[in-house]
Design a protein around this motif. Structure first.
Motif, short mmCIF file in Angstrom:
data_model
loop_
_atom_site.label_atom_id
_atom_site.label_comp_id
_atom_site.label_asym_id
_atom_site.label_seq_id
_atom_site.Cartn_x
_atom_site.Cartn_y
_atom_site.Cartn_z
N SER A 288 129.72 1.69 92.24
CA SER A 288 129.08 2.73 91.44
C SER A 288 129.48 2.62 89.98
CB SER A 288 129.45 4.11 91.99
OG SER A 288 130.84 4.25 92.11
N ASP A 289 130.73 2.23 89.73
CA ASP A 289 131.19 2.09 88.34
C ASP A 289 130.53 0.89 87.66
OD1 ASP A 289 133.14 4.27 88.28
OD2 ASP A 289 134.28 3.06 89.69
N ASN A 293 128.24 0.43 84.32
CA ASN A 293 128.71 -0.46 83.25
C ASN A 293 127.71 -1.57 82.94
OD1 ASN A 293 131.08 1.01 83.12
ND2 ASN A 293 132.26 -0.41 84.38
#
Length: 316
Positions: A288-289, A293
């Motif tokens: 998810s990060d 990004n």
């Protein structure tokens, strides 16, 4: 042609992080879906004449570029640009940019997970336990502390992985002709030393014509007996038939793979059902990060190119 009042950006995927879409306000974003073919992309480009393409899935070649005369930039949703024909782009004055480092933590963690799974027989023991077995008396795992890991590629992902391997007490050696100012815990070596001295090898380099099939029958034969192979980079770096033979013979103790020569892997692939292969579907960078990004990185990169284009695209 599109009736859009705003310049169009095509995404070769079904979605984009909201944070990225916020940056692209003023552009019309058109999604090509998760499995766009070249014909799909050509048709979309003819219909919308995009100023930019964000590449998540599939390839972008000359035919796609020629269908979009307004195209100024192709922005990779991630770091690997081997699915973009960079020679064709350069010939057409189209910039190719990548969100380098945006998924470094995610991919490095996946590489470590695969390394540990191989060394500790995580998958095999889990399967045995669920079947009612208790193999404590007969099983011995491999201890990584004190052993040597050889990294091919010392970019953002390779160096992140190196830091974690060092924290495990491993000796870290690495090959990367472009890397400079390496941390003290990474020893720069040549490829022959990687093959000869590594107890585990992890690939973290882009795929090029020069390194395609770099891990093959000849180089695997130079490795230590029982080496572990991890690949979270590109499947084309490995001769898959040679790796299968090496795992079956015991020359390679186990292989942890997140990328493959042909993706998606289809039914009947020789690795399927083969013991000592731990497989994941190229999801190392999919967290998810990292999704946020990479989307934000791709958006910022293409906006920077459009801002300095000879005929800058004005947005509302």
């Amino acid at each position: 042609m599109s009736n859009a009042t705003h310049p169009v950006i095509i995404v070769t995927g079904a979605d984009l992080a909201q944070q990225a879409l916020d940056l692209l306000a003023g552009y019309e974003v058109v999604y090509a879906g998760k499995t766009p073919t070249e014909d799909d992309m050509v048709a979309l480009c003819r219909a919308h004449n995009p100023v930019a393409i964000i590449v998540r899935y599939g390839k972008v070649g000359a035919a796609v570029m020629d269908a979009a005369p307004a195209l100024k930039v192709i922005s990779k949703h991630g770091s690997g640009t081997d699915t973009i024909d960079k020679v064709a782009a350069k010939a057409r004055g189209i910039e190719v940019v990548a969100a380098v480092g945006a998924n470094a933590a995610a991919v490095a963690e996946q590489a470590l997970a695969l390394l540990l799974a191989c060394a500790k027989s995580v998958v095999a023991l889990d399967t045995r336990m669920h079947a009612g077995h208790w193999d404590k008396a007969t099983h011995k795992s491999l201890e990584l502390g004190g052993r040597t890991v050889g990294l091919v590629g010392l970019g953002a992902i390779g160096l992140r992985f190196a830091k974690m391997a060092d924290a495990l007490g491993m000796r870290v050696i690495g090959f990367d002709p472009f890397a400079k100012n390496l941390p003290a815990y990474v020893q720069a070596v040549d490829l022959e030393t990687i093959w000869r001295e590594s107890d585990a090898i992890s690939l973290h380099c882009p795929l090029t014509d020069d390194n395609r099939g770099m891990l093959n029958a000849a180089t695997l034969a130079q490795c230590k007996l029982g080496v572990i192979v991890v690949n979270t980079a590109r499947g084309g770096l490995i001769d898959e038939a040679a790796l299968l033979a090496a795992v079956r013979s015991g020359q390679v103790m186990a292989a942890g793979l997140d990328s493959f020569a042909v993706e998606p892997m289809t039914a009947g692939h020789p690795f399927q059902g083969e013991k000592n292969f731990i497989l994941s579907p190229h999801i190392g960078g999919v967290t998810s990060d990292a999704y946020v990004n990479m989307g934000v990185g791709a958006a910022k990169n293409l906006l920077a190119v459009l801002a300095r284009a000879p005929h800058a695209v004005a947005v509302a």
